[in-house]
Design a protein around this motif. Structure first.
Motif, PDB file in Angstrom:
ATOM      1  N   ALA A 212       0.625  -1.113  -0.068  1.00  0.00           N
ATOM      2  CA  ALA A 212       0.319   0.108  -0.126  1.00  0.00           C
ATOM      3  C   ALA A 212       1.298   0.966   0.518  1.00  0.00           C
ATOM      4  O   ALA A 212       0.321   2.146  -0.921  1.00  0.00           O
ATOM      5  N   ASP A 213       2.173   1.035   1.126  1.00  0.00           N
ATOM      6  CA  ASP A 213       2.701   2.915   1.285  1.00  0.00           C
ATOM      7  C   ASP A 213       3.626   2.757  -0.072  1.00  0.00           C
ATOM      8  O   ASP A 213       3.521   3.904  -0.622  1.00  0.00           O
ATOM      9  N   LEU A 214       3.599   1.645  -1.054  1.00  0.00           N
ATOM     10  CA  LEU A 214       4.505   1.492  -2.126  1.00  0.00           C
ATOM     11  C   LEU A 214       3.797   2.142  -4.089  1.00  0.00           C
ATOM     12  O   LEU A 214       3.822   3.789  -4.446  1.00  0.00           O
ATOM     13  N   VAL A 215       2.748   1.582  -3.705  1.00  0.00           N
ATOM     14  CA  VAL A 215       1.442   1.764  -4.095  1.00  0.00           C
ATOM     15  C   VAL A 215       1.297   3.813  -4.271  1.00  0.00           C
ATOM     16  O   VAL A 215       1.616   4.163  -5.197  1.00  0.00           O
ATOM     17  N   ALA A 216       1.412   4.109  -2.717  1.00  0.00           N
ATOM     18  CA  ALA A 216       0.947   5.590  -2.843  1.00  0.00           C
ATOM     19  C   ALA A 216       1.875   6.573  -3.219  1.00  0.00           C
ATOM     20  O   ALA A 216       1.985   7.573  -4.248  1.00  0.00           O
ATOM     21  N   ARG A 217       3.140   6.295  -3.379  1.00  0.00           N
ATOM     22  CA  ARG A 217       4.354   7.020  -3.083  1.00  0.00           C
ATOM     23  C   ARG A 217       4.603   6.456  -4.922  1.00  0.00           C
ATOM     24  O   ARG A 217       4.511   7.778  -5.310  1.00  0.00           O
ATOM     25  N   LEU A 218       3.861   6.076  -5.801  1.00  0.00           N
ATOM     26  CA  LEU A 218       4.042   5.706  -7.772  1.00  0.00           C
ATOM     27  C   LEU A 218       3.125   6.649  -7.352  1.00  0.00           C
ATOM     28  O   LEU A 218       3.310   7.118  -8.639  1.00  0.00           O
ATOM     29  N   PRO A 351      16.823   3.855 -17.648  1.00  0.00           N
ATOM     30  CA  PRO A 351      17.471   4.548 -18.549  1.00  0.00           C
ATOM     31  C   PRO A 351      18.238   5.200 -17.211  1.00  0.00           C
ATOM     32  O   PRO A 351      17.168   5.876 -15.903  1.00  0.00           O
ATOM     33  N   ALA A 352      18.959   6.556 -17.445  1.00  0.00           N
ATOM     34  CA  ALA A 352      19.326   7.647 -17.016  1.00  0.00           C
ATOM     35  C   ALA A 352      18.305   8.461 -16.137  1.00  0.00           C
ATOM     36  O   ALA A 352      17.137   8.963 -17.007  1.00  0.00           O
ATOM     37  N   GLY A 353      18.222   9.210 -15.220  1.00  0.00           N
ATOM     38  CA  GLY A 353      17.572   9.718 -15.276  1.00  0.00           C
ATOM     39  C   GLY A 353      16.129   9.009 -14.129  1.00  0.00           C
ATOM     40  O   GLY A 353      15.066   9.595 -13.844  1.00  0.00           O
ATOM     41  N   ALA A 354      15.861   7.770 -14.552  1.00  0.00           N
ATOM     42  CA  ALA A 354      14.638   6.967 -13.799  1.00  0.00           C
ATOM     43  C   ALA A 354      15.417   6.517 -12.509  1.00  0.00           C
ATOM     44  O   ALA A 354      16.030   6.764 -11.360  1.00  0.00           O
ATOM     45  N   TRP A 355      13.761   6.261 -11.551  1.00  0.00           N
ATOM     46  CA  TRP A 355      13.523   6.480 -10.177  1.00  0.00           C
ATOM     47  C   TRP A 355      13.783   4.735 -10.388  1.00  0.00           C
ATOM     48  O   TRP A 355      12.569   4.386 -10.529  1.00  0.00           O
TER      49      TRP A 355
END
Length: 436
Positions: A212-218, A351-355
């Motif tokens: 749930a926490d990761l879903v909210a952050r994404l 790729p570069a710049g990705a989270w």
């Protein structure tokens, strides 16, 4: 029944004997529903062409007469699932007729009447975006711009609270026009943008569990205001850890923030035959409305046309099961309004710049919740120790937990204890890969 239905019970004309039963002979025009359908069909015929003032007036009269045939709920008091299904079906047809008549009211300039009725209808159907769109349109045309914007804000709060979603693309475009002070076309009208809007996301899991926490952050990252470059998120982790399930779940949650479409591809990066970016771009371009014979041959030309087609648009791209950043790079949009979700096993898949977000196995409570949701609370609670052992043997990996729980649910005679004892037999047909 004959005392009620027949004029002459000695010579029944409505409820007739038929073999060892009875047949109800309904005279033409005796059913309100028949009269309703006939008037609605005639109104649709009148408004299918040029929609002159005379045709609109005549259609409105027909729809008004059709709606006056209703009194209360259909089949009221009749129990059972069949009656309930028919009640829902008929109620939807009635609502569709009211919506058609309200659209005609707006064309005829009857704004105040439409506002009054639509205010009541949206309160009765708080999640119906089509009705809220008509209310916004009626308010705007009646010179009540601020109230139209307030109606959108109220719907946005309701959808967020009830569904965790945003209004759809049509309503968002109407809202943008109102904010800009421009004319407010009907949200149900034809889309002036000729570019195809793809919607190729796989279906979400109905029983998606955990994180749930990761879903909210994404979700927050993908719905934030656009920056200087497209948002790119890379989910990486071992096979079976639930990368695809999480990415698809989040993608469905943020569709409303990417109203110009969603593109999906399985890049087969974990197998021996990964997808070629050139081939993927060809499929993407056709999904975006480019004719097959207009797709360029070279990779660079296809990538350039792809970025051109996405310029000025808010499209979500889900690149599933990628091999590495090199495979992903040509598939990235150039417009900052777009967003990309990448999944893969390698930490360098982004790729570069990705989270980059590492994904690990479920916590014990998440694995237990998924298992319980599939096999049922009663069976899971009967053997808590055996369930815990099964989950441990699964390594708390979502895919393994789902496979074992599904097989157990399909076999009522099996127990969690027998599953843990016969582990090799259970998972033998479902290898999880060399890294498990």
């Amino acid at each position: 029944m004959r005392r009620v239905l027949e004029n002459d019970r000695t010579r029944p004309a409505v409820l007739r004997s038929a073999g060892d039963g009875y047949r109800l002979d309904v005279p033409d025009g005796a059913l309100d529903l028949t009269g309703f359908d006939r008037r609605v069909a005639e109104a649709a015929r009148l408004t299918a062409g040029g929609r002159s003032r005379a045709d609109l007036d005549a259609a409105r009269l027909l729809l008004t007469e059709a709606l006056e045939l209703w009194s209360g709920d259909p089949l009221a008091g009749l129990p059972g699932p069949f009656a309930e299904t028919q009640r829902s079906r008929l109620a939807e047809r009635r609502l569709a007729a009211r919506r058609s008549r309200l659209e005609i009211d707006l064309e005829l300039g009857r704004y105040a009447e439409a506002v009054a009725e639509l205010t009541a209808l949206t309160a009765e159907h708080p999640l119906r975006e089509d009705l809220h769109g008509l209310l916004m349109l009626a308010l705007s045309r009646d010179g009540r711009q601020a109230e139209a914007l307030a109606a959108y804000a109220a719907l946005h709060r309701t959808l967020r609270s009830e569904l965790g979603a945003d209004p759809g693309p049509e309503l968002r475009r109407l809202h943008a026009r109102l904010l800009a002070g421009g004319p407010a076309p009907a949200p149900s009208g034809p889309d002036p943008d000729p570019v195809t809007r793809p919607a190729s996301l796989p279906a979400d899991l109905a029983d998606f569990t955990g994180r749930a926490d990761l879903v909210a952050r994404l979700t927050a990252r993908l719905t934030a205001p656009p920056g200087a470059a497209p948002t790119v998120i890379a989910l990486f982790g071992a096979g079976g850890v639930g990368k695809t399930a999480l990415a698809v779940h989040v993608a469905h949650r943020v569709r409303g923030d990417h109203p110009d479409g969603q593109l999906y591809v399985d890049l087969h990066g974990a197998g021996g035959d990964p997808a070629e970016p050139r081939t993927v771009l060809g499929s993407f371009l056709q999904a975006l409305g480019v004719a097959r014979d207009a797709v360029p041959d070279g990779l660079a030309e296809r990538a350039a046309l792809y970025r051109t087609r996405l310029a000025g648009r808010r499209v979500l791209v889900l690149l599933d099961n990628a091999r590495d950043a090199e495979q992903v790079r040509p598939l990235l949009p150039g417009d900052p309004g777009c967003a990309v979700l990448v999944t893969g096993r390698a930490p360098t898949v982004g790729p570069a710049g990705a989270w980059s977000v590492p994904l690990r196995a479920f916590a014990a409570d998440e694995a237990s919740a998924l298992f319980t949701g599939i096999v049922g609370e009663e069976r899971a609670a009967a053997e808590p120790a055996a369930v815990a052992e099964v989950l441990r043997l699964c390594g708390h990996l979502p895919l393994a937990v789902r496979i074992v729980a599904a097989r157990l649910a399909a076999r009522p005679g099996w127990t969690s204890g027998s599953v843990s004892e016969g582990w090799a037999l259970m998972v033998g047909p479902y290898p999880l890969g060399a890294d498990q």
